[in-house]
Enzyme design. Structure first.
Site, PDB file in Angstrom:
ATOM      1  N   ARG A  33      -7.624  -4.515 -17.403  1.00 22.68           N
ATOM      2  CA  ARG A  33      -8.194  -2.925 -17.176  1.00 22.68           C
ATOM      3  C   ARG A  33      -8.292  -2.136 -18.286  1.00 22.68           C
ATOM      4  O   ARG A  33      -8.964  -1.324 -18.682  1.00 22.68           O
ATOM      5  CB  ARG A  33      -7.509  -2.411 -15.945  1.00 22.68           C
ATOM      6  CG  ARG A  33      -7.970  -3.363 -14.653  1.00 22.68           C
ATOM      7  CD  ARG A  33      -6.747  -3.085 -13.492  1.00 22.68           C
ATOM      8  NE  ARG A  33      -7.035  -3.552 -12.378  1.00 22.68           N
ATOM      9  CZ  ARG A  33      -6.836  -4.725 -11.773  1.00 22.68           C
ATOM     10  NH1 ARG A  33      -6.737  -5.693 -12.771  1.00 22.68           N
ATOM     11  NH2 ARG A  33      -7.231  -5.207 -10.729  1.00 22.68           N
ATOM     12  N   GLY A 101     -10.089 -15.513 -13.326  1.00 24.62           N
ATOM     13  CA  GLY A 101     -10.864 -14.958 -12.220  1.00 24.62           C
ATOM     14  C   GLY A 101     -10.905 -13.529 -12.416  1.00 24.62           C
ATOM     15  O   GLY A 101     -11.726 -12.907 -12.148  1.00 24.62           O
ATOM     16  N   ASP A 327       0.415 -13.584  -5.751  1.00 23.29           N
ATOM     17  CA  ASP A 327       0.771 -14.578  -6.835  1.00 23.29           C
ATOM     18  C   ASP A 327       2.167 -15.086  -6.898  1.00 23.29           C
ATOM     19  O   ASP A 327       2.495 -16.170  -7.826  1.00 23.29           O
ATOM     20  CB  ASP A 327       0.229 -13.957  -8.051  1.00 23.29           C
ATOM     21  CG  ASP A 327      -1.040 -13.680  -8.610  1.00 23.29           C
ATOM     22  OD1 ASP A 327      -2.128 -14.239  -7.746  1.00 23.29           O
ATOM     23  OD2 ASP A 327      -1.353 -12.582  -9.217  1.00 23.29           O
TER      24      ASP A 327
HETATM   25  C1  S3P Z   1      -5.715  -9.536  -9.607  1.00 21.45           C
HETATM   26  C2  S3P Z   1      -5.781  -9.698  -8.218  1.00 21.45           C
HETATM   27  C3  S3P Z   1      -5.449 -10.829  -7.435  1.00 21.45           C
HETATM   28  C4  S3P Z   1      -4.334 -11.791  -8.284  1.00 21.45           C
HETATM   29  C5  S3P Z   1      -4.820 -12.029  -9.571  1.00 21.45           C
HETATM   30  C6  S3P Z   1      -5.093 -10.625 -10.382  1.00 21.45           C
HETATM   31  C7  S3P Z   1      -6.078  -8.269 -10.456  1.00 21.45           C
HETATM   32  O1  S3P Z   1      -6.570 -11.570  -7.062  1.00 21.45           O
HETATM   33  O2  S3P Z   1      -4.453 -13.057  -7.413  1.00 21.45           O
HETATM   34  O3  S3P Z   1      -4.020 -12.814 -10.254  1.00 21.45           O
HETATM   35  O4  S3P Z   1      -5.603  -8.234 -11.501  1.00 21.45           O
HETATM   36  O5  S3P Z   1      -6.923  -7.603  -9.712  1.00 21.45           O
HETATM   37  P1  S3P Z   1      -7.642 -11.306  -5.895  1.00 21.45           P
HETATM   38  O6  S3P Z   1      -7.939  -9.924  -5.990  1.00 21.45           O
HETATM   39  O7  S3P Z   1      -8.444 -12.222  -5.814  1.00 21.45           O
HETATM   40  O8  S3P Z   1      -6.531 -11.364  -4.564  1.00 21.45           O
END
Ligand code: S3P
Length: 450
Positions: A33, A101, A327
């Protein structure tokens, strides 16, 4: 980076007490971020303690591709000259988000309301993960996308040239989806509203406020209602990234299961939307204390002290706590293996769409190491054998998932026989110093001789 090099087989085995100080790297969520918001301001944002894991490095490279000037000053110190809200340039090549992701979903949000086209790609793990959860709400802003079947990467997004604000109820508990919508809302005129039934990590909201956006959060019957006023002029910031609670989980859990251990993990971010694992461990009887509680950079922080805990017991983890430790379930299942009795984890369907299907990956590997695991679509149970009784001895597949690899290596630190993973390479995405840091505490963990 699409995929990584040759697999790196690793092994851990039982060791003497772990002791000393474990300085884990900066928070991954906040690091992503900081780079993305830094790129969306005018002026120079400076960052200390950035996580220099591959996931975050991929986001830094992406921000350069969108026109920001990103400089690595060494030792976790970075700066970004941003291009301003709506100022993203069109990237010349494909944006490769590697394993991340968070990286891809947040960046998709950040570009979705600019009149540019970008194509995203990732490694085999990321290219198997669902993206419609992000592109669906982004389409409401006027952004178009085309990807592979099932809404998978590689995928091209055509940002909205005339974006409209959106009101969106997030259908799954996901900070990534919430954040993608908020970042898209930055360049839409008027108010974008995001509603989440379950509170997920709120770093985006906190940081947007810190960068000068007008953003409010209200708890209503529908859930948390977040309202962002679009087209602000974000102000460049200085950001000190707290150390990552999700990385701290590994030395903490190792100390709880290795006899005689006493480990200090300083400066850990304890935002309530992230700290569920530590509450759960204490409920299981862990000797885990918070020392020197303080606030740093708008986030609560403490030093964690974890000592060997001989009387761990299985518990039922409240499902409403799932988002705050999403996590950490893999490493919790390792601690549960050393507890007496059953640990029950419900309301965790999201674990099936992480870097791997984490319920399946842990269930298969734990069973191979002599632990009883039962599972359903959104729940699983682990029946602990108590200290000294975990057989170990198996090689586990890490499925391109850093947290699966590290969890099995922690399992081996107190098992009767060594535990191996087929590939420790993915650990570099989030915790590049895992191996030396654990070795320095006294752990027997290493890459296998080739
Ligand atoms: C994250 C949100 C989570 C987490 C990922 C980091 C983030 O995923 O599992 O490791 O930084 O916003 P989800 O938002 O898909 O649950």
């Amino acid at each position: 980076m699409s995929g990584h090099g040759d697999p790196i087989p690793m092994m851990s085995s039982a060791c003497g007490p772990l002791s000393g100080t474990a300085e884990v790297p900066g928070d991954k969520s906040i690091s992503h971020r900081a780079l993305i918001l830094g790129a969306m301001c005018i002026g120079k944002t400076t960052i200390e303690g950035l996580l220099e894991g591959q996931d975050v490095l991929d986001t830094a490279r992406a921000m350069r591709a969108f026109g920001a000037e990103v400089t690595d000053h060494g030792g976790g110190s970075w700066s970004i000259e941003g291009v301003g809200v709506g100022g993203f340039a069109e990237p010349q090549g494909v944006i490769d988000c590697g394993n991340s992701g968070t990286g891809v979903r947040l960046i998709m949000g950040a570009m979705a309301t600019s009149p540019i086209v970008a194509t995203f790609n990732g490694d085999a793990s990321l290219n198997g993960r669902p993206m419609a959860r992000v592109t669906d709400p982004l389409s409401a802003f006027g952004c178009r996308s085309v990807g592979r079947s099932g809404g998978r990467l590689p995928m091209t997004l055509v940002g909205a040239s005339d974006p409209v604000p959106v009101r969106y109820v997030v259908p799954v508990p996901s900070a990534q989806v919430k954040s993608a919508v908020l970042l898209a809302g930055l360049n839409a005129p008027g108010q974008t509203v995001v509603i989440e039934a379950e509170a997920t990590r709120d770093h985006t909201e906190r940081m947007l406020a810190g960068f000068g956006a007008e953003i409010t959060t209200e708890q209503t019957e529908e859930g948390r209602v977040i309202t962002l006023t679009g087209q602000p002029e974000l102000q460049a910031q200085h950001i000190e990234v707290p150390r990552d609670p999700s990385s701290a989980a590994f030395p903490v859990c190792a100390a709880l299961i290795v006899p005689g251990s006493d480990v200090l993990v300083p400066g850990i971010g304890l935002n309530p939307t992230r700290a569920g694992l530590f509450t759960t461990l204490r409920e299981m009887g862990a000797d885990l204390t918070y020392e020197n509680e303080r606030e740093e950079g708008g986030e609560p922080v403490a030093d964690l002290r974890a000592r060997f805990s001989p009387d761990l017991r299985g518990i039922e983890v409240p499902p409403e706590r799932a988002a705050s430790m999403i996590d950490e379930y893999p490493v919790l299942s390792v601690v549960a293996s050393y507890a007496q009795g059953q640990t029950v984890m419900r309301g965790v369907k999201e674990l099936r769409v992480k870097e791997s299907d984490r319920i399946d990956a842990m269930a298969v590997g734990l069973r191979a190491n002599g632990i009883e695991v039962d599972e359903g679509p959104d729940w699983w149970t682990v029946t602990g054998l108590g200290h000294g009784n975990v057989p170990g001895g198996a090689t586990c597949a890490s499925h391109l998932d850093h947290r699966i690899a590290m969890s099995f290596l922690i399992l081996g630190m107190a098992a009767q026989k060594p535990v191996s993973v087929d590939d420790g390479g993915p650990i570099a995405t989030s915790f590049p110093i895992f191996e030396p840091l654990m070795q320095q505490l006294g752990a027997q963990v290493a890459r296998n001789a080739t």
